[in-house]
Design a protein around this motif. Structure first.
Motif, mmCIF file in Angstrom:
data_model
loop_
_atom_site.group_PDB
_atom_site.id
_atom_site.type_symbol
_atom_site.label_atom_id
_atom_site.label_comp_id
_atom_site.label_asym_id
_atom_site.label_seq_id
_atom_site.Cartn_x
_atom_site.Cartn_y
_atom_site.Cartn_z
ATOM 1 N N THR A 7 0.805 -1.223 0.000
ATOM 2 C CA THR A 7 0.000 0.000 0.000
ATOM 3 C C THR A 7 0.837 1.272 0.000
ATOM 4 N N ASP A 8 2.044 1.247 0.609
ATOM 5 C CA ASP A 8 2.835 2.467 0.777
ATOM 6 C C ASP A 8 3.852 2.678 -0.341
ATOM 7 N N ASN A 9 4.398 1.599 -0.901
ATOM 8 C CA ASN A 9 5.384 1.738 -1.961
ATOM 9 C C ASN A 9 4.673 2.039 -3.274
ATOM 10 N N LYS A 10 5.144 3.012 -4.007
ATOM 11 C CA LYS A 10 4.479 3.444 -5.227
ATOM 12 C C LYS A 10 5.016 2.770 -6.488
ATOM 13 N N ALA A 11 6.006 1.890 -6.347
ATOM 14 C CA ALA A 11 6.603 1.257 -7.526
ATOM 15 C C ALA A 11 7.069 -0.156 -7.182
ATOM 16 N N PHE A 12 7.259 -0.971 -8.221
ATOM 17 C CA PHE A 12 7.875 -2.285 -8.053
ATOM 18 C C PHE A 12 8.730 -2.565 -9.281
ATOM 19 N N MET A 13 9.689 -3.475 -9.132
ATOM 20 C CA MET A 13 10.694 -3.728 -10.162
ATOM 21 C C MET A 13 10.180 -4.722 -11.201
ATOM 22 N N ALA A 37 -2.040 -9.328 -13.154
ATOM 23 C CA ALA A 37 -1.884 -10.061 -11.897
ATOM 24 C C ALA A 37 -0.707 -9.505 -11.090
ATOM 25 N N LEU A 38 0.370 -9.130 -11.778
ATOM 26 C CA LEU A 38 1.519 -8.537 -11.078
ATOM 27 C C LEU A 38 1.152 -7.209 -10.430
ATOM 28 N N PHE A 39 0.415 -6.369 -11.137
ATOM 29 C CA PHE A 39 -0.019 -5.089 -10.569
ATOM 30 C C PHE A 39 -0.955 -5.311 -9.375
ATOM 31 N N ALA A 40 -1.872 -6.290 -9.509
ATOM 32 C CA ALA A 40 -2.814 -6.541 -8.416
ATOM 33 C C ALA A 40 -2.089 -7.008 -7.160
ATOM 34 N N TYR A 41 -1.046 -7.813 -7.329
ATOM 35 C CA TYR A 41 -0.331 -8.296 -6.144
ATOM 36 C C TYR A 41 0.573 -7.209 -5.557
ATOM 37 N N ALA A 42 1.273 -6.474 -6.421
ATOM 38 C CA ALA A 42 2.181 -5.441 -5.914
ATOM 39 C C ALA A 42 1.419 -4.300 -5.245
ATOM 40 N N LYS A 43 0.223 -3.958 -5.735
ATOM 41 C CA LYS A 43 -0.518 -2.797 -5.219
ATOM 42 C C LYS A 43 -1.447 -3.157 -4.068
ATOM 43 N N ARG A 44 -2.095 -4.335 -4.132
ATOM 44 C CA ARG A 44 -3.102 -4.671 -3.126
ATOM 45 C C ARG A 44 -2.856 -6.004 -2.439
ATOM 46 N N GLY A 45 -1.824 -6.756 -2.866
ATOM 47 C CA GLY A 45 -1.549 -8.058 -2.260
ATOM 48 C C GLY A 45 -2.504 -9.143 -2.694
ATOM 49 N N GLU A 46 -3.187 -8.939 -3.823
ATOM 50 C CA GLU A 46 -4.151 -9.925 -4.314
ATOM 51 C C GLU A 46 -3.438 -10.999 -5.146
ATOM 52 N N THR A 47 -3.958 -12.204 -5.080
ATOM 53 C CA THR A 47 -3.423 -13.324 -5.869
ATOM 54 C C THR A 47 -4.512 -13.794 -6.829
ATOM 55 N N PRO A 48 -4.508 -13.308 -8.075
ATOM 56 C CA PRO A 48 -5.579 -13.680 -9.019
ATOM 57 C C PRO A 48 -5.503 -15.159 -9.384
#
Length: 287
Positions: A7-13, A37-48
């Motif tokens: 939730t706090d980090n605005k980016a991922f590698m 799916a990568l965006f959903a997990y990095a932003k909200r921790g969801e596992t589609p």
């Protein structure tokens, strides 16, 4: 309050090695599903919910995102602890001025991907683990494709086996039909029919056709023999037990006589032999 990279980090590698993984996928739809799916997990921790190669690739990439996020959270915690203790230790005036200039030139956000990559203590381990993750993912995808090909080959073999079984079944049916036809033919030959003017000459179909062929071969008429025997039996009031043998004997005699006599001679149809045979026949052998 502790930082959460979801939730706090605005980016991922996104690593360059992942390009080969994306290219290994079968369709652009799977690539799109994997990216979302990568965006959903990095932003909200969801596992589609994914399937096939996209699912395997997501599991490998999710581990890298989670590893980078935990490193970012630890870095934020270390900075927070340093801030509580009063910040950096005092230096000389020149060093302080240099630090102030550097701090002024640095961006206010400390959670950018560049800072995270520079201060992350696990950079060397990541470089050694990324190719391994890619190789395992690629190997899994190749195994999945090979398994699909094997299934298709097995299906084709099953179809060929079914076709061979159908052919064998058709051959067996044809053989059974031929056997049934032969049986029907034999049964038809053994059927007894009545011939002659008074229908008192009993011959099987096989006996009739055999006598007819013999008569035609020597130019004689089977109907004349049958009519003659029928009239004689009716006049005498008798019943013939073996008309085939009587007509066959007449035919043999007339065939020999015709070969030795002139063409105008007619068959004798002599019944005296049969009359003598009937008068001297012992009925006790039959009854």
């Amino acid at each position: 309050m502790a930082k959460d990279f979801h939730t706090d980090n605005k980016a991922f590698m996104l690593y360059k090695d992942w390009e080969d993984i994306f290219q290994a996928l079968d369709s652009s739809e799977e690539i799109g599903e994997l990216v979302m799916a990568l965006f959903a997990y990095a932003k909200r921790g969801e596992t589609p919910k994914l399937s096939g190669g996209a699912k395997i690739a997501f599991l490998m990439m999710r581990a890298a995102i989670e590893r980078d996020g935990i490193a970012w959270e630890e870095m934020c915690a270390q900075r927070s602890e340093c801030g509580k203790k009063g910040g950096r230790p005092k230096k000389s005036d020149e060093s302080e001025n240099a630090d102030e200039k550097v701090e002024q030139s640095e961006p206010e956000q400390a959670d950018t991907p560049t800072d995270k990559a520079e201060e992350k203590p696990q950079g060397k381990n990541d470089i050694s683990e990324k190719p391994k993750a890619f190789s395992e993912t690629k190997r899994f995808l190749e195994k999945a494709k090979k398994a699909d090909k094997d299934k298709d080959i097995d299906k084709d073999k099953d179809k060929e086996i079914d076709i061979d079984k159908d052919k064998d079944t058709d051959k067996d049916k044809d053989k059974e039909k031929d056997i049934d036809r032969e049986k029907d033919t034999e049964a038809a030959k053994s059927v007894v029919q009545s011939f002659g003017t008074h229908k008192n000459v009993m011959l099987t179909s096989g006996q009739y056709y055999e006598l007819e062929d013999r008569c035609m071969s020597v130019g004689l008429s089977l109907d004349s023999y049958i009519s003659k025997l029928s009239e004689w039996l009716f006049a005498k009031g008798k019943r013939c037990t073996d008309p085939y043998r009587i007509i066959s004997n007449w035919l043999d005699k007339d065939s020999k006589g015709k070969a030795a006599s002139k063409p105008k001679d007619r068959p004798s149809c002599d019944l005296s032999w049969y009359e003598d045979y009937a008068m001297n026949f012992d009925l006790s052998k039959v009854l």
